[in-house]
Design a protein around this motif. Sequence first.
Motif, mmCIF file in Angstrom:
data_model
loop_
_atom_site.group_PDB
_atom_site.id
_atom_site.type_symbol
_atom_site.label_atom_id
_atom_site.label_comp_id
_atom_site.label_asym_id
_atom_site.label_seq_id
_atom_site.Cartn_x
_atom_site.Cartn_y
_atom_site.Cartn_z
ATOM 1 N N ALA A 124 -82.793 -23.529 -31.606
ATOM 2 C CA ALA A 124 -82.646 -22.230 -30.930
ATOM 3 C C ALA A 124 -82.352 -21.080 -31.883
ATOM 4 C CB ALA A 124 -81.553 -22.317 -29.873
ATOM 5 N N LYS A 125 -81.775 -21.389 -33.033
ATOM 6 C CA LYS A 125 -81.426 -20.325 -33.980
ATOM 7 C C LYS A 125 -82.549 -20.004 -34.961
ATOM 8 C CE LYS A 125 -76.397 -20.850 -33.843
ATOM 9 N NZ LYS A 125 -75.150 -21.011 -34.629
ATOM 10 N N GLN A 126 -83.670 -20.685 -34.814
ATOM 11 C CA GLN A 126 -84.808 -20.343 -35.667
ATOM 12 C C GLN A 126 -85.352 -18.974 -35.276
ATOM 13 O OE1 GLN A 126 -87.682 -23.496 -35.420
ATOM 14 N NE2 GLN A 126 -86.334 -25.030 -36.346
ATOM 15 N N SER A 127 -85.966 -18.308 -36.236
ATOM 16 C CA SER A 127 -86.411 -16.929 -36.025
ATOM 17 C C SER A 127 -87.400 -16.788 -34.866
ATOM 18 C CB SER A 127 -87.055 -16.394 -37.306
ATOM 19 O OG SER A 127 -88.186 -17.175 -37.674
ATOM 20 N N TYR A 128 -88.154 -17.864 -34.564
ATOM 21 C CA TYR A 128 -89.140 -17.790 -33.489
ATOM 22 C C TYR A 128 -88.508 -17.504 -32.128
ATOM 23 C CZ TYR A 128 -91.679 -20.469 -37.058
ATOM 24 O OH TYR A 128 -92.241 -20.905 -38.220
ATOM 25 N N TYR A 129 -87.239 -17.884 -31.972
ATOM 26 C CA TYR A 129 -86.589 -17.795 -30.664
ATOM 27 C C TYR A 129 -85.467 -16.743 -30.638
ATOM 28 C CZ TYR A 129 -88.709 -22.393 -31.195
ATOM 29 O OH TYR A 129 -89.574 -23.411 -31.499
ATOM 30 N N THR A 130 -85.498 -15.822 -31.576
ATOM 31 C CA THR A 130 -84.430 -14.829 -31.694
ATOM 32 C C THR A 130 -84.211 -14.059 -30.396
ATOM 33 O OG1 THR A 130 -84.811 -14.542 -34.069
ATOM 34 C CG2 THR A 130 -83.655 -12.769 -32.926
ATOM 35 N N ASP B 162 -75.856 -23.753 -22.111
ATOM 36 C CA ASP B 162 -75.491 -24.679 -23.186
ATOM 37 C C ASP B 162 -76.687 -25.512 -23.648
ATOM 38 O OD1 ASP B 162 -72.877 -23.911 -23.496
ATOM 39 O OD2 ASP B 162 -72.056 -25.438 -22.143
ATOM 40 N N ARG B 163 -77.671 -25.674 -22.784
ATOM 41 C CA ARG B 163 -78.872 -26.419 -23.186
ATOM 42 C C ARG B 163 -79.622 -25.678 -24.291
ATOM 43 N NH1 ARG B 163 -81.733 -27.060 -17.526
ATOM 44 N NH2 ARG B 163 -83.464 -27.745 -18.856
ATOM 45 N N ILE B 164 -79.465 -24.375 -24.335
ATOM 46 C CA ILE B 164 -80.058 -23.578 -25.414
ATOM 47 C C ILE B 164 -79.168 -23.627 -26.643
ATOM 48 C CG2 ILE B 164 -80.700 -21.256 -26.169
ATOM 49 C CD1 ILE B 164 -81.538 -20.631 -23.318
ATOM 50 N N PHE B 165 -77.876 -23.360 -26.443
ATOM 51 C CA PHE B 165 -76.952 -23.271 -27.579
ATOM 52 C C PHE B 165 -76.767 -24.597 -28.319
ATOM 53 C CE2 PHE B 165 -75.151 -19.825 -24.735
ATOM 54 C CZ PHE B 165 -75.789 -18.800 -25.422
ATOM 55 N N LYS B 166 -76.941 -25.708 -27.616
ATOM 56 C CA LYS B 166 -76.757 -27.014 -28.254
ATOM 57 C C LYS B 166 -78.028 -27.517 -28.939
ATOM 58 C CE LYS B 166 -73.008 -28.615 -25.235
ATOM 59 N NZ LYS B 166 -72.583 -29.631 -24.242
ATOM 60 N N ASP B 167 -79.107 -26.769 -28.793
ATOM 61 C CA ASP B 167 -80.368 -27.136 -29.448
ATOM 62 C C ASP B 167 -80.424 -26.450 -30.816
ATOM 63 O OD1 ASP B 167 -83.084 -27.374 -30.278
ATOM 64 O OD2 ASP B 167 -83.683 -27.667 -28.188
ATOM 65 N N ALA B 168 -80.453 -27.240 -31.866
ATOM 66 C CA ALA B 168 -80.427 -26.693 -33.232
ATOM 67 C C ALA B 168 -81.597 -25.751 -33.496
ATOM 68 C CB ALA B 168 -80.439 -27.829 -34.243
ATOM 69 N N ALA C 244 -79.656 -15.016 -24.156
ATOM 70 C CA ALA C 244 -78.743 -16.061 -23.691
ATOM 71 C C ALA C 244 -77.299 -15.733 -24.075
ATOM 72 C CB ALA C 244 -79.157 -17.414 -24.277
ATOM 73 N N VAL C 245 -77.107 -15.212 -25.279
ATOM 74 C CA VAL C 245 -75.765 -14.816 -25.728
ATOM 75 C C VAL C 245 -75.213 -13.711 -24.832
ATOM 76 C CG1 VAL C 245 -74.467 -13.691 -27.587
ATOM 77 C CG2 VAL C 245 -76.096 -15.515 -28.134
ATOM 78 N N ASP C 246 -76.062 -12.735 -24.513
ATOM 79 C CA ASP C 246 -75.637 -11.626 -23.649
ATOM 80 C C ASP C 246 -75.278 -12.123 -22.248
ATOM 81 O OD1 ASP C 246 -76.024 -9.820 -25.689
ATOM 82 O OD2 ASP C 246 -78.026 -9.207 -25.024
ATOM 83 N N LEU C 247 -76.056 -13.055 -21.735
ATOM 84 C CA LEU C 247 -75.790 -13.587 -20.391
ATOM 85 C C LEU C 247 -74.495 -14.381 -20.382
ATOM 86 C CD1 LEU C 247 -76.610 -13.998 -17.486
ATOM 87 C CD2 LEU C 247 -78.094 -15.879 -18.191
ATOM 88 N N ARG C 248 -74.263 -15.167 -21.414
ATOM 89 C CA ARG C 248 -73.016 -15.923 -21.492
ATOM 90 C C ARG C 248 -71.817 -14.979 -21.544
ATOM 91 N NH1 ARG C 248 -72.057 -19.978 -26.458
ATOM 92 N NH2 ARG C 248 -72.267 -17.993 -27.568
#
Length: 309
Positions: free
Chosen positions: A163-169, A155-161, A175-179
């Motif tokens: 995280a959805k920038q292209s640099y961190y794709t 959630d520390r990743i998902f709650k960081d706005a 993280a989505v797969d692990l969740r």
Amino acid sequence: MKKWIWTIVAVVIIAVIGGVTFTSHHITQKAYTAAMTTGRQAVSKENYSIAESAFQDALRHRTNDQQAQGHLTQTQNFVSAQSAMSDHEFSTAKSDYTKVKNAKSGSSMLRNRAKTALKLLKTVQLKAETFQDVYDQALTQNQGQSYEASNATLDRIFKDAAAKQSYYTNIYNHAVDLRSANNKAIKHGGDGTSDPSSSTPNSASSSADSSSANASSDSSSSSRTTGLTNSEKQAAKNYKGSNEFTVKKSQTEINGKAITAAQIASARKTLSAINVPAGSFSDQDIRTGLIAANKAGISFKAYAQKTYK
């Protein structure tokens, strides 16, 4: 009389040749200037492919010209840096942007753009490293079958706005797969039992590995040498370090669950990735490290970097 005629002819010839040379030089200079102007204008408009062509054209009119070559090299480095940035190759991008910034000849506009890009790159790299550490911690928790704790860490990743920038794709998708893997395990077990139809991201396990690990953890420390030859039993007895035959059951588990062969293999890959010789650690040494990292609430990678390097 003839002497005067030849003198006049010679003067005329020299004048004609001089005129042609002057005209040719003037045309070449004009073409060179036009090409350089086109290149600079293209840089201003961020049309870098046009800029490259223009500077190459300028070099054709004035071979080995330092100004034209400087502009061309600087533009090519900037384009390379942008491409590396898009591909998340941050170290390459940093190197190329630095070359643009430090160029002795070239465009001051590109130098300023490179300086701005380097500031952004520093921020992106720090954020990427943070996300990677968070993911590694969540993965360790998943491998320890602490699925809800793993989700809480993610959630520390998902709650960081950001995280959805292209640099961190890439790291965001991991993280989505692990969740998803955590949620499946919770749904099918509810008590920390993983879903037999799913596998943990970035790790692989077989039923043989799992069965072997579980069988090992269910036996007490006093029965760990069952099936060994007399010489092997004596070797285990004499061993001063820690291995699967000389430790208690609690030293092979995380949160009451046996540390699997897959977790050990994944940890060895992590050690190799940070240039720590994985072959110098026994399986029990790896288990001890995983347990320590879990207790500290950090990823095995972070623990290894702090402890082993």
